[in-house]
Design a protein around this motif. Structure first.
Motif, mmCIF file in Angstrom:
data_model
loop_
_atom_site.group_PDB
_atom_site.id
_atom_site.type_symbol
_atom_site.label_atom_id
_atom_site.label_comp_id
_atom_site.label_asym_id
_atom_site.label_seq_id
_atom_site.Cartn_x
_atom_site.Cartn_y
_atom_site.Cartn_z
ATOM 1 N N ALA A 108 45.369 37.855 40.417
ATOM 2 C CA ALA A 108 46.633 37.614 41.124
ATOM 3 C C ALA A 108 47.857 37.827 40.242
ATOM 4 O O ALA A 108 48.832 38.468 40.645
ATOM 5 N N THR A 109 47.816 37.298 39.024
ATOM 6 C CA THR A 109 49.009 37.348 38.181
ATOM 7 C C THR A 109 49.275 38.752 37.644
ATOM 8 O O THR A 109 50.428 39.188 37.593
ATOM 9 N N LYS B 278 57.263 32.347 40.137
ATOM 10 C CA LYS B 278 57.678 33.694 39.772
ATOM 11 C C LYS B 278 57.418 33.879 38.282
ATOM 12 O O LYS B 278 58.025 33.209 37.447
ATOM 13 N N SER C 282 50.766 40.649 40.524
ATOM 14 C CA SER C 282 52.097 40.180 40.913
ATOM 15 C C SER C 282 53.180 40.581 39.916
ATOM 16 O O SER C 282 54.336 40.771 40.289
ATOM 17 N N THR C 283 52.810 40.714 38.636
ATOM 18 C CA THR C 283 53.788 41.136 37.630
ATOM 19 C C THR C 283 53.799 42.655 37.451
ATOM 20 O O THR C 283 54.460 43.169 36.544
ATOM 21 N N ARG C 284 53.055 43.349 38.304
ATOM 22 C CA ARG C 284 53.001 44.814 38.320
ATOM 23 C C ARG C 284 52.446 45.410 37.024
ATOM 24 O O ARG C 284 52.778 46.533 36.653
ATOM 25 N N TYR D 13 44.609 40.433 49.274
ATOM 26 C CA TYR D 13 46.049 40.474 49.022
ATOM 27 C C TYR D 13 46.750 39.199 49.479
ATOM 28 O O TYR D 13 47.723 38.777 48.857
ATOM 29 N N GLY E 215 49.894 34.425 43.096
ATOM 30 C CA GLY E 215 50.613 35.157 42.058
ATOM 31 C C GLY E 215 52.084 35.387 42.325
ATOM 32 O O GLY E 215 52.843 35.670 41.392
ATOM 33 N N MET E 216 52.522 35.279 43.594
ATOM 34 C CA MET E 216 53.905 35.600 43.911
ATOM 35 C C MET E 216 54.696 34.422 44.455
ATOM 36 O O MET E 216 55.844 34.202 44.076
ATOM 37 N N ASP E 217 54.087 33.673 45.367
ATOM 38 C CA ASP E 217 54.849 32.630 46.066
ATOM 39 C C ASP E 217 54.951 31.323 45.279
ATOM 40 O O ASP E 217 55.973 30.638 45.349
ATOM 41 N N ILE F 299 46.373 36.789 46.708
ATOM 42 C CA ILE F 299 47.167 37.266 45.568
ATOM 43 C C ILE F 299 48.633 36.908 45.766
ATOM 44 O O ILE F 299 49.319 36.456 44.846
ATOM 45 N N LYS F 300 49.125 37.080 46.991
ATOM 46 C CA LYS F 300 50.530 36.778 47.287
ATOM 47 C C LYS F 300 50.804 35.277 47.136
ATOM 48 O O LYS F 300 51.801 34.870 46.525
#
Length: 350
Positions: free
Chosen positions: A42-43, A267, A46-48, A255, A262-264, A258-259
């Motif tokens: 996930a991380t 940050k 999320s950090t691309r 996904y 890693g995203m919600d 992951i969202k």
């Protein structure tokens, strides 16, 4: 269980109960790929640092390596799950109860996935097996307290130690990199985070792969009328199959998780993602070597919270955390009760 895959499939063709048990176990592993395996990557997604498809391939490879290497070192986690419950001496009813528990786990996990909440498959598995054992005995005599207490240790370890490892790791990274060129460190940590994601995927395989292989072997023994088998050998083809099914599940629905993770929830910058992955993986390694079945979901999300909290408490999206904690708390009674009634229903029908 035979170590030859071709003989095993011939055996399934002549034993419908064994075939159903195997399919349901693989279904649980697939759902684990939906809901648990995405936590490992996930991380870094999320950090691309890595694209989702490449991350899924990486997760599949390192899940397999984790299963293989940790099983060679020790199979304590698989043994804990295998011996955690006793379904009694009637192996037909026992295998039916196991099927009912697996069905309940799939239903519970799929419902959580629909809402994008990373429920713990480890705890769903433990709750489902425990609920089934209670149903078939009519009391708690089917629960092996010596093994089950390790679950409580795992709950504390995965939540508390995950948070601490994430917090400490990011602080160490910040101290070591203070005054360094930001552009260069970002580039370095992007590569390092991919290594951290691979480490997490490796430890996910070491933990969750062993849990579900323990269930697979238990189901094979029961459906073959072997209720008193306490020792087992894990064939390599089963390790490969487990890893591939997990990867398939991750590619189908990962996904959403992951969202959420890693995203919600927090940050993260690349160095923070690296710290979260490394802290969580070290916690999982500690648990695996001691044979304690912990939740990879709890460990990873707690580590991310520790990283976010090191900056400031408001950096953590506590609304998302609240939803996750509520799901975790409800998993033991919810999935256990669901499995209990599924066992009663399955035995009555079949």
């Amino acid at each position: 269980m035979t170590t030859d895959i071709f003989h095993y499939f011939d055996y399934l063709a002549g034993n419908p109960l064994a075939a159903v048990t195997a399919v349901l176990t693989l279904g649980v592993i697939l759902v684990n790929g939906w809901t648990d395996a995405p936590n490992a990557i996930a991380t870094c997604v999320s950090t691309r640092s890595i694209k989702p498809r490449a991350a899924i391939v990486m997760a599949a490879v390192f899940n397999f390596l984790g299963v293989l290497v940790m099983t060679v070192i020790n199979a304590k986690v698989a043994s804990t799950i295998y011996n955690m419950v006793d379904f009694g001496t009637n192996t037909i009813d026992a295998a039916t109860a196991l099927c009912a528990a697996l069905f309940a786990i799939v239903v519970w996990a799929t419902a959580a996935w629909v809402f994008g909440i990373p429920t713990s498959e480890s705890h769903a598995l433990i709750a489902g097996l425990s609920g089934a054992a209670i149903a078939i005995h009519g009391n708690f005599s089917g629960i092996n307290g010596h093994e089950w207490i390790k679950v409580i240790y795992g709950l504390v370890l995965s939540t508390g130690l995950g948070f601490v490892f994430g917090f400490v790791t990011v602080r160490i990274v910040e101290k070591l990199c203070a005054g360094c060129d930001r552009v260069k460190t970002n580039r370095a940590f992007r590569a390092a985070q991919n290594c951290g994601g691979a480490f997490m995927a490796f430890m996910h395989g070491a933990q969750d792969g062993q849990k579900f292989m323990g269930v697979f072997l238990l189901g094979s023994a029961l459906s073959a009328g072997q209720g008193g088998v306490n020792e087992f050998e894990i064939p390599i083809w089963l390790m490969v199959m487990c890893s591939l099914i997990m990867a398939l599940g991750t590619s189908m629905g990962g996904y959403r998780i992951i969202k959420s993770v890693g995203m919600d929830m927090v940050k993260l910058q690349t160095y923070q993602g690296f710290a979260a992955d490394t802290g969580a993986a070290l916690c999982l390694l500690t648990a695996s070597l001691t044979g304690i079945p912990v939740s990879t979901t709890h460990t990873k999300t707690s580590s991310i919270m520790g990283v976010g909290f090191s900056k400031r408490a408001s950096a953590v999206n506590w609304k998302i955390v609240k939803e996750m904690v509520l799901t975790w708390v409800l998993t033991f009674p919810g999935c256990g009760i669901l499995a209990f009634f599924m066992v009663k229903l399955f035995i009555r029908i079949f």
